[in-house]
Scaffold this active site. Structure first.
Site, PDB file in Angstrom:
ATOM      1  N   CYS A   1      -5.744  -9.323   3.254  1.00 59.34           N
ATOM      2  CA  CYS A   1      -6.786  -8.435   3.971  1.00 59.34           C
ATOM      3  C   CYS A   1      -7.878  -9.278   4.363  1.00 59.34           C
ATOM      4  O   CYS A   1      -8.097  -8.958   5.454  1.00 59.34           O
ATOM      5  CB  CYS A   1      -7.026  -7.529   2.790  1.00 59.34           C
ATOM      6  SG  CYS A   1      -5.671  -6.310   2.436  1.00 59.34           S
TER       7      CYS A   1
ATOM      8  N   GLU B   1      -4.183  -5.927  -4.897  1.00 64.48           N
ATOM      9  CA  GLU B   1      -2.699  -6.409  -5.526  1.00 64.48           C
ATOM     10  C   GLU B   1      -3.188  -7.129  -6.808  1.00 64.48           C
ATOM     11  O   GLU B   1      -4.174  -7.680  -6.949  1.00 64.48           O
ATOM     12  CB  GLU B   1      -2.458  -7.337  -4.577  1.00 64.48           C
ATOM     13  CG  GLU B   1      -1.757  -6.864  -3.312  1.00 64.48           C
ATOM     14  CD  GLU B   1      -1.383  -7.724  -2.159  1.00 64.48           C
ATOM     15  OE1 GLU B   1      -0.982  -8.645  -2.498  1.00 64.48           O
ATOM     16  OE2 GLU B   1      -1.369  -7.323  -0.932  1.00 64.48           O
TER      17      GLU B   1
ATOM     18  N   GLU C   1      -7.786   2.533   2.380  1.00 71.50           N
ATOM     19  CA  GLU C   1      -7.222   2.314   0.791  1.00 71.50           C
ATOM     20  C   GLU C   1      -8.073   0.823   0.409  1.00 71.50           C
ATOM     21  O   GLU C   1      -8.283  -0.114   0.918  1.00 71.50           O
ATOM     22  CB  GLU C   1      -5.653   1.719   0.712  1.00 71.50           C
ATOM     23  CG  GLU C   1      -5.043   1.538  -0.455  1.00 71.50           C
ATOM     24  CD  GLU C   1      -5.493   2.448  -1.477  1.00 71.50           C
ATOM     25  OE1 GLU C   1      -5.229   3.837  -1.440  1.00 71.50           O
ATOM     26  OE2 GLU C   1      -6.153   2.336  -2.483  1.00 71.50           O
TER      27      GLU C   1
ATOM     28  N   ASN D   1     -14.588  -4.930   2.693  1.00 69.96           N
ATOM     29  CA  ASN D   1     -13.847  -6.468   2.410  1.00 69.96           C
ATOM     30  C   ASN D   1     -14.768  -7.614   3.160  1.00 69.96           C
ATOM     31  O   ASN D   1     -15.038  -8.247   2.643  1.00 69.96           O
ATOM     32  CB  ASN D   1     -12.626  -6.279   3.285  1.00 69.96           C
ATOM     33  CG  ASN D   1     -11.463  -5.783   2.667  1.00 69.96           C
ATOM     34  OD1 ASN D   1     -11.612  -5.568   1.431  1.00 69.96           O
ATOM     35  ND2 ASN D   1     -10.226  -5.644   3.115  1.00 69.96           N
TER      36      ASN D   1
ATOM     37  N   ILE E   1     -18.536 -13.681  -7.579  1.00 73.05           N
ATOM     38  CA  ILE E   1     -19.289 -15.127  -7.340  1.00 73.05           C
ATOM     39  C   ILE E   1     -18.525 -16.257  -7.993  1.00 73.05           C
ATOM     40  O   ILE E   1     -19.549 -17.067  -8.238  1.00 73.05           O
ATOM     41  CB  ILE E   1     -20.730 -14.747  -7.864  1.00 73.05           C
ATOM     42  CG1 ILE E   1     -20.895 -14.354  -9.107  1.00 73.05           C
ATOM     43  CG2 ILE E   1     -21.402 -13.781  -6.742  1.00 73.05           C
ATOM     44  CD1 ILE E   1     -22.181 -14.661  -9.796  1.00 73.05           C
TER      45      ILE E   1
ATOM     46  N   VAL F   1       1.004  -1.245  -0.092  1.00 70.98           N
ATOM     47  CA  VAL F   1       0.074  -0.088  -0.074  1.00 70.98           C
ATOM     48  C   VAL F   1       0.880   1.170  -0.043  1.00 70.98           C
ATOM     49  O   VAL F   1       0.689   2.152  -0.807  1.00 70.98           O
ATOM     50  CB  VAL F   1      -0.837  -0.060   1.197  1.00 70.98           C
ATOM     51  CG1 VAL F   1      -1.462   1.405   1.635  1.00 70.98           C
ATOM     52  CG2 VAL F   1      -2.219  -1.046   0.936  1.00 70.98           C
TER      53      VAL F   1
ATOM     54  N   THR G   1      -5.476  -0.620   7.489  1.00 67.82           N
ATOM     55  CA  THR G   1      -6.924  -0.700   7.651  1.00 67.82           C
ATOM     56  C   THR G   1      -7.043  -0.875   9.212  1.00 67.82           C
ATOM     57  O   THR G   1      -6.264  -1.785   9.850  1.00 67.82           O
ATOM     58  CB  THR G   1      -7.232  -2.128   7.119  1.00 67.82           C
ATOM     59  OG1 THR G   1      -7.190  -2.020   5.809  1.00 67.82           O
ATOM     60  CG2 THR G   1      -8.711  -2.495   7.441  1.00 67.82           C
TER      61      THR G   1
ATOM     62  N   GLY H   1     -14.616 -21.319  -5.694  1.00 63.50           N
ATOM     63  CA  GLY H   1     -12.923 -21.584  -5.848  1.00 63.50           C
ATOM     64  C   GLY H   1     -12.505 -22.181  -4.569  1.00 63.50           C
ATOM     65  O   GLY H   1     -13.294 -22.776  -3.929  1.00 63.50           O
TER      66      GLY H   1
ATOM     67  N   ARG I   1       0.461 -14.406   1.189  1.00 64.44           N
ATOM     68  CA  ARG I   1      -0.283 -14.251   2.735  1.00 64.44           C
ATOM     69  C   ARG I   1      -1.355 -15.046   2.729  1.00 64.44           C
ATOM     70  O   ARG I   1      -2.487 -14.817   1.715  1.00 64.44           O
ATOM     71  CB  ARG I   1      -0.254 -12.913   3.193  1.00 64.44           C
ATOM     72  CG  ARG I   1       1.156 -12.341   3.541  1.00 64.44           C
ATOM     73  CD  ARG I   1       0.939 -10.854   3.927  1.00 64.44           C
ATOM     74  NE  ARG I   1       0.902 -10.052   2.906  1.00 64.44           N
ATOM     75  CZ  ARG I   1       0.969  -8.603   3.064  1.00 64.44           C
ATOM     76  NH1 ARG I   1       1.248  -8.045   4.161  1.00 64.44           N
ATOM     77  NH2 ARG I   1       0.802  -7.797   2.047  1.00 64.44           N
TER      78      ARG I   1
HETATM   79  N1  LIG Z   1      -2.071  -5.141   0.438  1.00 66.70           N
HETATM   80  C1  LIG Z   1      -3.413  -4.835   0.235  1.00 66.70           C
HETATM   81  O1  LIG Z   1      -3.656  -5.370  -0.869  1.00 66.70           O
HETATM   82  C2  LIG Z   1      -4.168  -3.902   1.145  1.00 66.70           C
HETATM   83  C3  LIG Z   1      -5.218  -3.154   0.360  1.00 66.70           C
HETATM   84  C4  LIG Z   1      -5.987  -2.126   1.203  1.00 66.70           C
HETATM   85  C5  LIG Z   1      -5.532  -2.136   2.552  1.00 66.70           C
HETATM   86  N2  LIG Z   1      -4.424  -2.661   3.033  1.00 66.70           N
HETATM   87  C6  LIG Z   1      -4.055  -2.221   4.270  1.00 66.70           C
HETATM   88  O2  LIG Z   1      -2.820  -1.519   4.371  1.00 66.70           O
HETATM   89  C7  LIG Z   1      -2.003  -1.826   5.259  1.00 66.70           C
HETATM   90  C8  LIG Z   1      -0.455  -2.052   4.919  1.00 66.70           C
HETATM   91  O3  LIG Z   1      -0.640  -3.126   4.024  1.00 66.70           O
HETATM   92  P1  LIG Z   1       0.575  -3.670   3.111  1.00 66.70           P
HETATM   93  O4  LIG Z   1      -0.094  -4.813   2.507  1.00 66.70           O
HETATM   94  O5  LIG Z   1       1.062  -2.609   2.463  1.00 66.70           O
HETATM   95  O6  LIG Z   1       1.597  -4.155   4.302  1.00 66.70           O
HETATM   96  P2  LIG Z   1       2.958  -4.589   4.231  1.00 66.70           P
HETATM   97  O7  LIG Z   1       3.297  -5.752   5.026  1.00 66.70           O
HETATM   98  O8  LIG Z   1       3.211  -5.226   2.713  1.00 66.70           O
HETATM   99  O9  LIG Z   1       3.753  -3.455   4.399  1.00 66.70           O
HETATM  100  C9  LIG Z   1       3.972  -2.860   5.654  1.00 66.70           C
HETATM  101  C10 LIG Z   1       5.351  -1.985   5.860  1.00 66.70           C
HETATM  102  O10 LIG Z   1       5.147  -1.083   7.063  1.00 66.70           O
HETATM  103  C11 LIG Z   1       6.583  -1.332   7.511  1.00 66.70           C
HETATM  104  N3  LIG Z   1       6.687  -0.828   9.043  1.00 66.70           N
HETATM  105  C12 LIG Z   1       6.148  -1.561  10.066  1.00 66.70           C
HETATM  106  N4  LIG Z   1       6.259  -0.688  11.103  1.00 66.70           N
HETATM  107  C13 LIG Z   1       6.955   0.474  10.551  1.00 66.70           C
HETATM  108  C14 LIG Z   1       7.283   1.648  11.269  1.00 66.70           C
HETATM  109  N5  LIG Z   1       7.450   1.688  12.574  1.00 66.70           N
HETATM  110  N6  LIG Z   1       7.988   2.574  10.534  1.00 66.70           N
HETATM  111  C15 LIG Z   1       8.045   2.519   9.074  1.00 66.70           C
HETATM  112  N7  LIG Z   1       7.827   1.355   8.668  1.00 66.70           N
HETATM  113  C16 LIG Z   1       7.049   0.328   9.127  1.00 66.70           C
HETATM  114  C17 LIG Z   1       6.912  -2.804   7.191  1.00 66.70           C
HETATM  115  O11 LIG Z   1       8.249  -2.903   7.301  1.00 66.70           O
HETATM  116  C18 LIG Z   1       6.511  -3.324   5.866  1.00 66.70           C
HETATM  117  O12 LIG Z   1       7.351  -2.975   4.823  1.00 66.70           O
HETATM  118  C19 LIG Z   1      -2.606  -2.744   6.288  1.00 66.70           C
HETATM  119  O13 LIG Z   1      -3.149  -2.429   7.342  1.00 66.70           O
HETATM  120  C20 LIG Z   1      -3.498  -3.655   5.317  1.00 66.70           C
HETATM  121  O14 LIG Z   1      -4.564  -4.085   5.792  1.00 66.70           O
HETATM  122  C21 LIG Z   1      -3.667  -3.647   2.237  1.00 66.70           C
END
Ligand SMILES: NC(=O)c1ccc[n+]([C@@H]2O[C@H](COP(=O)([O-])OP(=O)(O)OC[C@H]3O[C@@H](n4cnc5c(N)ncnc54)[C@H](O)[C@@H]3O)[C@@H](O)[C@H]2O)c1
Length: 441
Positions: free
Chosen positions: A266, A158, A154, A214, A256, A11, A121, A259, A334
């Protein structure tokens, strides 16, 4: 605008890069030194279509930079996005330690008014916790600096993250500050040129919107998987049923597809966190609990079909697996159904030959680490060679229309277990395959 994005994962890196593409000066920050080192060398540590080129272009034109330390940039920024992970805690609730650690470091270092935007989130009420954490640090420093906390969840997917961020269906802004709303409107204006996509609301509703969204999508998936399981037992074909119901505009065709269950970073954690939020507020979320239960069971349906065909003891059998990532277009594994299916088969003595276009490194290093009975290959046809059956677990485009003649000539037995219902229109029975799919006996 000068922006810092804290957390440079899926994100944070996508958001920061897209903001920089619109001409903003963005610094993406992460505590993971290795990640920042790679980014500074021009290596993008995740696979997301189009991301690497966009990162390189914006680094070259000096709109995008990377750092491990918020102190490097905080003096100049107007907005800070928090985009760190909110993984599942031990009790199923979202673990806020990373979000609050960031809030603390902002409070320790800020000296002017900054709009702090939460993109992670997070459970309802987290903005208040962020505000309290920042304020506490400012109080410790005897600083009377104004600041704003905004919720901007957000919705990117992905595999299509750049496209989703550049052309969002909507941008949710939760705020009680006119100053912050005005700034967010300016920031998102370039993403809303054809029509306004901003939906402005109170902070709690914005936080809840992400979970509700979600949970709705997960509900559609579990509903269809449940229908598939009933279809199988009553002699109906879920593929026909899907088309039959999807053509009703009130239902629609998206989400729908039956699978092997939903996975990813998420849906599993957000459904669980919403259940926990309800529980903490004295509400028993029966539907959401069932969505999760159906999904947990669905991950094993393909493994059950394999056991029914080959027996409980799978020692001596080898299965070729196509697809490891939780969905196509990403290397993210994941909570991928493939992990559950493969571990279940290995437990029963099977050997796995696996191929995925992007996720094999993730599998080797993390999700299937140390499992000797999984071997990885660089092409999809190598894994069917000498396998007893082919199992499809991710619907990557390169698997959609394979050479069935080649598959048949290489497999020991012409058997396909289709965990994504990709091949139901190919009449595989007619060309001599034993074909097993979700939702059809
Ligand atoms: N991946 C998705 O498709 C998606 C979509 C929408 C929302 N989200 C939400 O967005 C958030 C992030 O998800 P993501 O998939 O990008 O996670 P991710 O695990 O890919 O990335 C998170 C990053 O934050 C870094 N981090 C942790 N603590 C930190 C700190 N104190 N200072 C600086 N960096 C730090 C980690 O090292 C990591 O690189 C989550 O809450 C997730 O639920 C994810």
């Amino acid at each position: 605008m000068k922006i810092a994005v804290i957390g440079s994962g899926y994100v944070g890196l996508v958001s920061g890069t897209c903001f920089s593409e619109m001409g903003n000066k963005v610094t993406c920050i992460d505590i993971d030194k290795d990640k920042i080192e790679k980014l500074n060398k021009g290596i993008v540590p995740i696979y997301e279509p189009g991301l690497a080129n966009l990162v390189l272009t914006n680094v070259q034109n000096k709109n995008l930079s990377f750092s491990t330390n918020i102190e490097d940039v905080i003096e100049n920024v107007e907005v800070i996005f928090i985009a760190v992970g909110t993984p599942m805690g031990e009790d199923g609730s979202a673990d806020l330690q990373y979000v609050l650690a960031v809030a603390k470091s902002i409070g320790q270092k800020m000296n002017h008014r900054i709009v702090i935007v939460n993109k992670s989130t997070v459970p309802i009420g987290t903005a208040d916790k962020v505000r309290e954490t920042v304020q506490k640090e400012l109080d410790n420093r005897n600083l009377n600096t104004e600041f704003d906390v905004v919720s901007n969840p957000e919705f990117l997917k992905e595999g299509a993250a750049i496209e989703d961020f550049m052309k969002p269906d909507r941008v949710i802004i939760g705020s009680d500050s006119d100053f912050a709303i005005d700034l967010m409107k300016k920031l998102y204006h370039p993403f809303c040129m054809s029509h306004d996509r901003l939906i402005i609301m109170d902070i709690r509703s914005a936080e809840m919107t992400k979970y509700a969204s979600n949970a709705m999508l997960a509900t559609k998936i579990s509903f269809m998987n449940e229908i598939a399981n009933i279809c199988e037992r009553v002699g109906a074909d879920v593929n026909n049923v899907r088309i039959g119901i999807g053509s009703d505009k009130r239902i629609g065709f998206s989400f729908i597809y039956p699978g092997a269950g939903y996975g990813g970073s998420c849906f599993p954690k957000d459904v669980k966190a919403l259940k926990k939020i309800a529980e903490e507020n004295n509400y028993d979320a029966k539907l959401i609990t069932s969505v999760e239960n159906v999904n947990d069971a669905q991950k094993f349906v393909i493994a059950e079909k394999i056991v029914n065909r080959f027996g409980q003891d799978l020692s001596g059998y080898t299965f070729g697996v196509w697809g490891l990532s939780f969905k196509p277009g990403t290397d993210d594994m994941r909570e991928a159904p493939s992990i559950y299916v493969i571990k279940e088969l290995i437990k029963r003595g099977a050997k796995i030959l696996a191929y995925d276009p992007k996720a094999m490194d993730e599998a080797r290093k993390f999700y299937l680490k140390g499992i000797d009975n999984v071997k990885y290959f660089n092409s999809k046809y190598e894994v069917v060679n000498e396998s007893d059956a082919l199992i499809l677990l991710t619907e990557w485009k390169e698997f959609r229309s394979p050479d069935f003649g080649e598959i048949k000539s290489k497999l020991k037995n012409p058997i396909i277990f289709d965990g994504r219902n990709q091949y139901n229109s190919f009449n595989l029975d007619v060309i001599g395959f034993e074909y097993y799919q979700i939702g059809k006996s």
